[in-house]
Design a protein around this motif. Structure first.
Motif, PDB file in Angstrom:
ATOM      1  N   GLU A 329       1.916  20.468  17.206  1.00  0.00           N
ATOM      2  CA  GLU A 329       1.969  20.973  18.585  1.00  0.00           C
ATOM      3  C   GLU A 329       2.380  22.451  18.673  1.00  0.00           C
ATOM      4  O   GLU A 329       1.706  23.310  19.133  1.00  0.00           O
ATOM      5  CB  GLU A 329       2.935  20.153  19.619  1.00  0.00           C
ATOM      6  N   ALA A 330       3.698  22.678  17.718  1.00  0.00           N
ATOM      7  CA  ALA A 330       4.230  24.126  17.556  1.00  0.00           C
ATOM      8  C   ALA A 330       3.027  25.036  16.666  1.00  0.00           C
ATOM      9  O   ALA A 330       3.006  26.228  17.271  1.00  0.00           O
ATOM     10  CB  ALA A 330       5.570  24.091  16.619  1.00  0.00           C
ATOM     11  N   ASP A 331       2.342  24.420  15.787  1.00  0.00           N
ATOM     12  CA  ASP A 331       1.328  25.227  15.142  1.00  0.00           C
ATOM     13  C   ASP A 331       0.368  25.622  16.238  1.00  0.00           C
ATOM     14  O   ASP A 331      -0.177  26.869  16.140  1.00  0.00           O
ATOM     15  CB  ASP A 331       0.878  24.479  13.990  1.00  0.00           C
ATOM     16  N   ALA A 332      -0.055  24.737  16.950  1.00  0.00           N
ATOM     17  CA  ALA A 332      -1.383  24.827  18.193  1.00  0.00           C
ATOM     18  C   ALA A 332      -0.876  25.999  19.064  1.00  0.00           C
ATOM     19  O   ALA A 332      -1.676  26.864  19.475  1.00  0.00           O
ATOM     20  CB  ALA A 332      -1.475  23.720  18.698  1.00  0.00           C
ATOM     21  N   ILE A 333       0.428  25.790  19.726  1.00  0.00           N
ATOM     22  CA  ILE A 333       0.960  26.757  20.451  1.00  0.00           C
ATOM     23  C   ILE A 333       0.908  28.098  19.893  1.00  0.00           C
ATOM     24  O   ILE A 333       0.500  29.138  20.483  1.00  0.00           O
ATOM     25  CB  ILE A 333       2.338  26.256  20.980  1.00  0.00           C
TER      26      ILE A 333
END
Length: 848
Positions: A329-333
């Motif tokens: 999720e952090a990477d996608a954000i």
């Protein structure tokens, strides 16, 4: 300051208040080491931040205090500071709880102090969390802890340990509440004793760490179709109907795709791994094999098995999956934020007269002309210059449409024609180019503009306020024109999630996503600055120190009292206090006002310093501003001592290039006139296109054929590409070569490698699915997050028009399809399909 900023600032201030000076100092030292900066820089930032200063303001006007930390460093520092303060607050709470329970030991305190994540902190506290209704708690309440202790410490059989046990008539918990339990027979009593032992063993946190580490290295994640009836409705997830791969090596985008499939009840997910080796480690740790008699040893071995299978393995699986999900999720954000930043900072066409065109088929081609300031132009009767024409089927009024458009272009001296890239965009582009070619007097140039989110703006309350006299269907054309004129000012009016540059945006923490995108927008807006006399409430709300309410107050005051003559006049706006003015003033520009400095990025607090510079130069501001020659001759040695916020050098740089726009020079891609649909493409064709989205697995490129093609990460360069973001950004103009076409499913594969690197093609028709399951193209107006399969859309020349106001930007990075099996596979040196190319690159798919 946005509402999100206010909430975050309030929360971090609350957390900061409960921490002592030593804890603060430790946090600052840790952040300095992690970010590779000095502790003094961290201290300076924290002081300003806690006093209410915003990141853009600190980056621009407090450079001296932070020793020139830039906005990217400050954002990283802000994020880490808030996280560490949350961690420290939770540490204190857990320490307090354990101390109250009498369970706090030096070993536990050390573990708490060394924990590096919130998940780890909660793991430490988990065995000690009160659970009044757990089997172990009930067994203790029933008095079975004496027998459990005997089994752990004495050479006695479990049955003998229960010989003196008396069943209690009523059982109460720690709060004195009666609980219903049944320990009337020996089997239930033995189960209660075992539950207590297992609960005691859960406190062996060092063993748990060891087992978690070992299991993480060997575990696999397995996905399967939830049921047979889901095979058809969940076709976009078919690559995961029978899929297995190492959890440790699972790419972020594949995990998010699997989780989405599970969320939609199409996929079932499970973690597979061995049990026996880990049960043996538990048995060894507690020295179970050495226990006597045999019945006791077997009983404790069963407890070890229960500890692993019923307690630790489910917990470890959950934590590992949670850690992977949070990282994904952090990477996608981050991907979304980076894409959004580059889109917001894309080059503006500038103050030009623009005809905005919102293409359509059945509902017609909507048009509106905006002037150099972005206002909808009016005709001689004071009516807005708008029109709708129907050049395409079923009306086929092409000649009439051309006459109307030619008249608009001629009458209003249009500089540019902004054509939305939705349905019928290429047909509309071709029509307008024919009009321009037929009339030499026309000076306009046609430009394709990404229209994602335009319909969202059209139906918004803001659009109703700005364009109250226009129908919803025409507002999109106005937005498209303004996007070309000034992308930043127009795109801030749309929810970033509707713009179409994300990756699995609907699958991540929405609060974190909103906060990240809000910060990116704020940084972009403040980097450029805004004209306070023309800015909309939407863009003003992102100026440092301002929020929606104050932004609206500025616009309302401007309407009532006329244009602002100076920055000083902003202080008359209701709710715009001294602190707000300090934060915002430098980013608000006033052109042709009473003070020329108000049109620059020089902050009002530095005006006196500028006066001193002018005195040194012996020249008026009009002769100094924008004049490098004069500015470079000024002796600043006597002035530097008076400056502790922003350096004299920085002010001179601003005066040399006042209000310099950091955005790149405006230019457009040249789409080939003979390439209008996927039918016009052929393998080997080289085209110029625009990068529309960048993901973890590659980038999507628009070459003007309704579908964006995928340049897979393996096709981006001859050398290894670790991160596509390091190679291209949204808005970049790139040259691509067509390497695969799947007309039936509307997929295109591109390569950015030189022609010499192209392998010999096979006769087999290329499929265009990449081996990691990502699609190689996407339909126009879809982004890398579409929930709809690409093959659900009709071919470009047969697509029905979409009703206005109902366009949606969807996710499709999880839309998967396996490569078609080729029973006559040739040698690797002759492989020509994208799947074969990826195999050559060493990219393979794990199968169950």
């Amino acid at each position: 300051m946005s509402s999100t900023d206010t909430l975050t600032s309030s929360q971090t201030s609350t957390n900061a208040q409960v921490l002592d000076a030593t804890t603060h100092a430790n946090i600052h030292d840790k952040l300095a080491r992690a970010l590779g900066i000095k502790t003094a820089q961290v201290n300076a930032f924290v002081k300003l931040y806690d006093e209410g200063a915003t990141v853009p303001f600190i980056a621009r006007y407090r450079k001296e205090k932070t020793q020139n930390l830039d906005d990217a460093q400050l954002r990283a520092l802000e994020k880490s500071l808030n996280y560490e303060r949350d961690m420290a607050t939770r540490r204190l709470k857990i320490t307090e709880l354990l101390s109250t329970q009498g369970n706090l030991t030096d070993e536990l305190q050390t573990r708490i102090d060394n924990a590096t994540s919130k998940l780890e902190l909660e793991d430490i506290y988990l065995p000690y969390r009160p659970r009044r209704r757990s089997p172990a708690a009930k067994a203790r309440a029933a008095g079975l802890d004496t027998a459990a202790k005997a089994v752990l410490t004495q050479e006695i059989t479990p049955t003998d340990a229960l010989a003196d046990y008396q069943v209690q008539s009523s059982i109460t918990d720690d709060s004195g509440n009666e609980i219903e339990v049944d320990f009337s027979d020996i089997e239930k009593q033995l189960a209660g004793v075992q539950a207590i032992i297992v609960d005691e063993w859960t406190q062996a946190l060092g063993l748990l760490d060891n087992l978690r580490s070992g299991f993480a290295k060997t575990a696999s994640i397995v996905s399967s179709v939830a049921s047979e009836e889901k095979r058809e409705v969940g076709e976009k997830f078919k690559d995961y109907f029978e899929h297995s791969e190492s959890l440790a090596r699972l790419p972020n985008h594949r995990l998010l795709a699997m989780l989405r499939g599970r969320q939609e009840n199409v996929l079932g997910l499970k973690i597979e791994g061995e049990d026996a080796p880990f049960i043996e480690k538990i048995i060894s740790h507690f020295d179970v094999d050495a226990k006597a008699p045999a019945a006791r040893r077997e009983f404790l071995a069963e407890a070890a098995s229960s500890l692993w299978k019923d307690k630790w393995r489910p917990h470890i699986e959950h934590r590992l999956l949670t850690e992977k999900r949070l990282a994904a999720e952090a990477d996608a954000i981050d991907v979304f934020a980076s894409n959004l930043q580059h889109l917001l900072m894309s080059a503006p066409a500038g103050p030009k007269v623009i005809l905005g065109v919102d293409p359509g088929i059945r509902h017609g081609v909507k048009m509106a002309i905006v002037d150099a300031q972005g206002h909808v132009m009016s005709d001689s009767e004071e009516k807005p210059v708008i029109a709708t024409v129907y050049p395409f089927a079923p009306d086929n009024k092409m000649d009439e449409a051309k006459k109307v458009i030619d008249a608009l272009l001629s009458t209003y001296n249009v500089d540019l024609v902004a054509i939305g890239n939705g349905t019928a965009s290429r047909e509309t582009d071709a029509m307008i180019k024919e009009i321009l070619a037929a009339n030499d007097a026309l000076k306009a140039k046609a430009v394709i503009v990404n229209e994602s989110g335009a319909s969202v703006y059209s139906a918004s309350e803001l659009a109703s306020d700005e364009l109250a006299n226009l129908d919803v269907s025409v507002r999109g054309a106005v937005s498209i024109a303004r996007r070309l004129q000034d992308p930043l000012s127009e795109l801030v009016k749309v929810d970033p999630k509707a713009i179409g540059v994300g990756q699995y945006q609907h699958d991540v923490n929405q609060n974190q996503l909103a906060d990240s995108l809000d910060k990116v927008t704020q940084d972009s807006v403040n980097a450029v600055g805004v004209d306070v006399n023309t800015a909309s409430p939407a863009i003003l709300a992102h100026i440092a120190g301002l929020n929606r309410n104050v932004a609206q107050q500025i616009v309302t005051y401007r309407k009532e009292h006329g244009a602002f003559d100076s920055r000083e006049a902003l202080k008359n706006v209701p709710r715009l206090g001294a602190k707000t003015f300090e934060q915002a003033a430098g980013f608000l520009r006033i052109h042709n006002g009473s003070n020329p400095l108000d049109a620059t990025g020089v902050h009002p607090e530095s005006y006196a310093l500028v006066d001193s510079l002018l005195a040194q130069a012996g020249k008026p501001l009009s002769e100094v501003i924008g004049n490098d020659g004069v500015l470079n001759t000024i002796d600043t040695t006597t002035l530097a001592a008076n400056d502790d916020n922003v350096s004299v050098k920085a002010i001179i740089e601003e005066l040399a290039k006042p209000a310099r726009d950091p955005r790149p020079e405006f230019k457009t891609a040249n789409f080939r006139d003979d390439v209008n649909s996927i039918k016009d493409l052929s393998e080997g064709m080289t085209l110029e296109g625009v990068v529309t989205n960048v993901t973890a697995f590659g980038c999507f490129v628009d070459v003007g054929v309704h579908q964006d093609g995928l340049v897979h990460i393996s096709q981006m360069a001859n050398d290894f590409v670790a991160d596509p973001m390091n190679r291209v950004k949204p808005g970049d103009i790139v040259s691509v070569r067509v390497i695969s076409i799947d007309e039936k499913r509307g997929r295109i594969g591109f390569s950015m490698k030189p022609e010499s690197e192209k392998p010999v093609r096979t006769a087999a028709k290329s499929t265009t699915a990449s081996t990691d399951g990502e699609k190689t193209s996407r339909p126009r107006n879809n982004n890398a997050n579409s929930d709809r399969p690409n093959n659900s859309r009709p071919a470009a020349d047969k697509r029905p028009s979409k009703p206005r106001g109902k366009r949606q930007d969807r996710d499709n990075a999880s839309n998967r399809s396996k490569p078609v099996k080729n029973d006559k596979a040739e040698a690797p040196s002759k492989m020509g399909t994208l799947g074969a190319l990826l195999q050559e690159a060493g990219v393979t798919k794990n199968k169950k």
